[in-house]
Scaffold this motif. Structure first.
Motif, PDB file in Angstrom:
ATOM      1  N   CYS A   5      -0.615   2.159   6.230  1.00  0.00           N
ATOM      2  CA  CYS A   5      -1.862   2.775   5.755  1.00  0.00           C
ATOM      3  C   CYS A   5      -2.961   1.722   5.592  1.00  0.00           C
ATOM      4  CB  CYS A   5      -1.569   3.538   4.457  1.00  0.00           C
ATOM      5  SG  CYS A   5      -2.871   4.663   3.989  1.00  0.00           S
ATOM      6  N   ASP A   6      -3.017   1.054   4.456  1.00  0.00           N
ATOM      7  CA  ASP A   6      -4.113   0.114   4.212  1.00  0.00           C
ATOM      8  C   ASP A   6      -3.656  -1.335   4.407  1.00  0.00           C
ATOM      9  OD1 ASP A   6      -5.930   2.053   3.710  1.00  0.00           O
ATOM     10  OD2 ASP A   6      -6.007   1.761   1.543  1.00  0.00           O
TER      11      ASP A   6
ATOM     12  N   CYS B 109       0.869  -1.173   0.000  1.00  0.00           N
ATOM     13  CA  CYS B 109       0.000   0.000   0.000  1.00  0.00           C
ATOM     14  C   CYS B 109       0.904   1.220   0.000  1.00  0.00           C
ATOM     15  CB  CYS B 109      -0.867  -0.034   1.248  1.00  0.00           C
ATOM     16  SG  CYS B 109      -1.659   1.532   1.554  1.00  0.00           S
TER      17      CYS B 109
ATOM     18  N   LYS C  59      -7.936  -1.165  10.494  1.00  0.00           N
ATOM     19  CA  LYS C  59      -8.516  -1.114   9.150  1.00  0.00           C
ATOM     20  C   LYS C  59      -8.231  -2.465   8.509  1.00  0.00           C
ATOM     21  CE  LYS C  59      -7.883   2.895   6.199  1.00  0.00           C
ATOM     22  NZ  LYS C  59      -6.840   3.504   5.415  1.00  0.00           N
TER      23      LYS C  59
ATOM     24  N   ARG D 220      -8.951   9.605  -5.815  1.00  0.00           N
ATOM     25  CA  ARG D 220      -9.165  10.925  -5.207  1.00  0.00           C
ATOM     26  C   ARG D 220      -8.562  12.063  -6.014  1.00  0.00           C
ATOM     27  NH1 ARG D 220      -8.525   7.305  -1.106  1.00  0.00           N
ATOM     28  NH2 ARG D 220      -9.836   7.493   0.749  1.00  0.00           N
TER      29      ARG D 220
ATOM     30  N   HIS E 199      -9.550  -1.631  -2.656  1.00  0.00           N
ATOM     31  CA  HIS E 199      -9.901  -0.307  -2.143  1.00  0.00           C
ATOM     32  C   HIS E 199     -11.385  -0.052  -1.931  1.00  0.00           C
ATOM     33  CE1 HIS E 199      -5.647   0.317  -2.949  1.00  0.00           C
ATOM     34  NE2 HIS E 199      -5.745   1.190  -1.973  1.00  0.00           N
TER      35      HIS E 199
ATOM     36  N   GLU F 260      -2.987  -4.984  -3.200  1.00  0.00           N
ATOM     37  CA  GLU F 260      -2.041  -4.564  -2.166  1.00  0.00           C
ATOM     38  C   GLU F 260      -1.614  -5.816  -1.417  1.00  0.00           C
ATOM     39  OE1 GLU F 260      -3.142   0.083  -1.350  1.00  0.00           O
ATOM     40  OE2 GLU F 260      -4.142  -1.397  -0.094  1.00  0.00           O
TER      41      GLU F 260
ATOM     42  N   LYS G  89       0.738   8.856  -0.240  1.00  0.00           N
ATOM     43  CA  LYS G  89      -0.631   8.381  -0.043  1.00  0.00           C
ATOM     44  C   LYS G  89      -1.654   9.513  -0.025  1.00  0.00           C
ATOM     45  CE  LYS G  89      -1.528   4.812   0.274  1.00  0.00           C
ATOM     46  NZ  LYS G  89      -1.681   3.937  -0.924  1.00  0.00           N
ATOM     47  N   PRO G  90      -2.740   9.346  -0.777  1.00  0.00           N
ATOM     48  CA  PRO G  90      -3.866  10.271  -0.625  1.00  0.00           C
ATOM     49  C   PRO G  90      -4.631   9.875   0.641  1.00  0.00           C
ATOM     50  CG  PRO G  90      -4.430   8.550  -2.184  1.00  0.00           C
ATOM     51  CD  PRO G  90      -3.020   8.263  -1.719  1.00  0.00           C
ATOM     52  N   ARG G  91      -5.170  10.814   1.349  1.00  0.00           N
ATOM     53  CA  ARG G  91      -5.858  10.482   2.600  1.00  0.00           C
ATOM     54  C   ARG G  91      -7.262  11.066   2.630  1.00  0.00           C
ATOM     55  NH1 ARG G  91      -2.599   7.899   6.384  1.00  0.00           N
ATOM     56  NH2 ARG G  91      -4.671   7.202   6.988  1.00  0.00           N
ATOM     57  N   SER G  92      -8.134  10.461   3.447  1.00  0.00           N
ATOM     58  CA  SER G  92      -9.518  10.947   3.565  1.00  0.00           C
ATOM     59  C   SER G  92      -9.557  12.254   4.339  1.00  0.00           C
ATOM     60  CB  SER G  92     -10.384   9.957   4.338  1.00  0.00           C
ATOM     61  OG  SER G  92     -10.190   8.666   3.909  1.00  0.00           O
ATOM     62  N   LYS G  93      -8.660  12.386   5.328  1.00  0.00           N
ATOM     63  CA  LYS G  93      -8.698  13.597   6.172  1.00  0.00           C
ATOM     64  C   LYS G  93      -7.312  14.232   6.214  1.00  0.00           C
ATOM     65  CE  LYS G  93     -12.174  11.721   9.324  1.00  0.00           C
ATOM     66  NZ  LYS G  93     -11.979  10.433   9.978  1.00  0.00           N
TER      67      LYS G  93
HETATM   68  O1  LIG Z   1      -4.603   3.567  -0.021  1.00  0.00           O
HETATM   69  C1  LIG Z   1      -5.564   4.306  -0.185  1.00  0.00           C
HETATM   70  C2  LIG Z   1      -5.796   5.520   0.581  1.00  0.00           C
HETATM   71  O2  LIG Z   1      -4.627   6.190   0.794  1.00  0.00           O
HETATM   72  C3  LIG Z   1      -6.361   5.129   1.868  1.00  0.00           C
HETATM   73  O3  LIG Z   1      -7.413   4.234   1.669  1.00  0.00           O
HETATM   74  C4  LIG Z   1      -6.845   6.350   2.582  1.00  0.00           C
HETATM   75  O4  LIG Z   1      -7.046   5.946   3.837  1.00  0.00           O
HETATM   76  P1  LIG Z   1      -7.707   6.870   4.953  1.00  0.00           P
HETATM   77  O5  LIG Z   1      -9.173   6.817   4.721  1.00  0.00           O
HETATM   78  O6  LIG Z   1      -7.274   6.202   6.221  1.00  0.00           O
HETATM   79  O7  LIG Z   1      -7.134   8.226   4.798  1.00  0.00           O
END
Ligand SMILES: O=C[C@H](O)[C@H](O)COP(=O)(O)O
Ligand SMILES: C=C(OP(=O)(O)O)C(=O)O
Length: 449
Positions: free
Chosen positions: A426-427, A73, A366, A270, A355, A397, A119-123
């Motif tokens: 991360c994942d 990941c 997670k 994203r 994903h 992954e 890594k792209p992140r949700s927050k």
């Molecule tokens: O690998 C994918 C993204 O980076 C990941 O799912 C984002 O995770 P988050 O929701 O913990 O930020």
């Protein structure tokens, strides 16, 4: 390759567009210095290799080959060691052998490796015990430790990303061409913990069959050079555009731009905005490009992406990596495939069954269920079978290590086991035995198709 002003005219058009998921670098001058230094570094890959991969992916798009794309990941700087790299490669080689032999199809092998550091992140932030800090965005940007020092984005890390990618790629090249990946080593790739797992034992049986076939060919006087090395390519998400564009060069053979940080790069779910910086950047380079397509993708989005990224309709240029989730793939994928096929475009369709299937276990980890992963791949094959199109491959992954991050599999991991070796930054990744399980099941699906 040459570095000159033209590169940055052609490779920098993204700068005037909104770029999602970019680090908030606190020191812009330091960033500029790093970019200038990266621009002077030698390429990590040769443009001709990217062309060769584009041709191989062309075969995938035409239905003549299968893509196996997999790896971490998020790669980590402190995991650039011989053992970790060899274990990952071993896993991919074993999966490749299973798919080629049991699925009877040429397999194009591409690692999520030697560049998967962002890594792209949700927050944008994370809060623990009332303390809020920037979220971890991959080793190319900040550190994983939950301290203000570690979490502050540091552009010097982009240089470490280059160095870590170079060391990894060097070892991968040595392993894949220096004898380790010789097909006569099929047993050697199975000589550790995985050997005793159900998938390891199944693999041993298959390796014996491959051995017999090789001995037979040998006895007939055939000993092809192709069996002694493996064609293996490196890919990563082109996320941090300052890094990717600093590694973009004009190919001296053709005058075209290539992102020489990896053979193939993909744009994530994203960051695939049609009017955004990532798609603009990808439209300027000649590398094979992947785009992740989640469940909100409309057929119009897919057709516009083709227009932007593959205007010549060149098989191998564009790979759609669908990640719908097991519960949505049968509902969402058909219209996309139908409309794209009707448009005459020949993209490669790949399934990322990871994903869309992430959830949080009661323990806070997670995770993903192996059965959901498998079900999404099944749905992907069903959709392509019904439409008469080609299920071109999988994007997963995984790690070569014995981790406990995803639940299920033949050597079953339970929710209560997750804490034992939960090592991802991360994942959650499939471990080696789960990866082999998946390869056997996908090979069966491919054969039935
Ligand atoms: O690998 C994918 C993204 O980076 C990941 O799912 C984002 O995770 P988050 O929701 O913990 O930020
Ligand atoms: C972030 C990723 O996936 P997606 O863009 O599909 O969410 C990934 O593959 O690392």
């Amino acid at each position: 390759m040459t570095v000159n002003a033209e590169i940055h005219a052609g490779g920098n058009t993204w700068r005037s567009l909104p770029a999602a998921q970019q680090p908030d670098w606190p020191d812009q001058e330091a960033l500029r210095d790093v970019i200038a230094e990266l621009e002077s570094y030698p390429p990590l890959v040769f443009a001709g290799e990217c062309d060769q991969l584009r041709q191989r992916l062309g075969a995938v798009a035409r239905g003549e080959a299968f893509l196996l794309q997999g790896g971490d990941c998020a790669e980590a700087f402190d995991a650039v060691g011989a053992d970790q790299i060899r274990n990952k490669l071993k896993t991919l080689l074993q999966m490749g052998a299973v798919l080629t032999y049991a699925g009877s199809v040429p397999v194009v092998k591409v690692g999520r490796i030697a560049g998967q550091y962002s890594k792209p992140r949700s927050k944008p932030t994370e809060t623990r015990d009332g303390v809020t800090l920037p979220t971890y965005r991959g080793d190319s940007v900040n550190g994983f430790a939950f301290t203000p020092e570690a979490r502050t984005p540091d552009p010097q890390r982009l240089k470490r990303m280059y160095q870590a990618s170079a060391s990894t790629l060097n070892l991968v090249r040595a392993f894949t061409t220096g004898g380790y990946a010789d097909l006569r080593q099929v047993h050697a790739w199975n000589q550790d913990f995985v050997k005793s797992s159900p998938s390891g034992q199944r693999y041993e049986q298959l390796a014996r069959e491959i051995d017999r076939a090789l001995n037979f060919m040998n006895a007939c006087g055939v000993d092809p050079e192709e069996f002694k090395t493996v064609e293996f390519y490196a890919s990563h998400e082109a996320l941090v555009l300052d890094y990717e564009s600093a590694l973009t060069r004009v190919d001296s053979r053709t005058g075209q731009l290539y992102d020489v940080s990896g053979h193939m790069v993909w744009i994530g779910e994203r960051t695939r905005q049609l009017d955004g910086a990532h798609i603009e950047f990808a439209s300027k380079i000649r590398n094979p490009i992947g785009v992740k397509l989640g469940p909100t993708t409309t057929p119009e989005d897919a057709l516009t992406l083709i227009e932007r990224l593959d205007p010549e309709r060149e098989p191998g240029r564009l790979t759609f990596i669908t990640r719908m989730g097991a519960d949505k793939v049968r509902e969402k994928l058909p219209t996309l495939v139908e409309k794209v096929t009707a448009s005459g475009a020949q993209v490669a369709w790949i399934c990322d069954p990871m994903h869309g299937n992430t959830f949080e276990a009661a323990s806070g980890h997670k995770t993903r269920r192996f059965d959901d992963v498998l079900d999404e791949v099944k749905g992907f094959f069903e959709v392509h079978k019904a439409l008469g199109t080609h299920p071109g491959g999988i994007h997963v992954e995984l790690t070569g290590d014995d981790v406990t991050e995803c639940v299920g599999g033949g050597d079953e991991i339970f929710v209560d086991d997750l804490h034992q070796r939960y090592e991802t930054a991360c994942d959650p990744r499939l471990n080696r035995s789960q990866s082999l399980d998946l390869a056997f099941l996908v090979a069966e699906m491919y054969r039935d198709q």
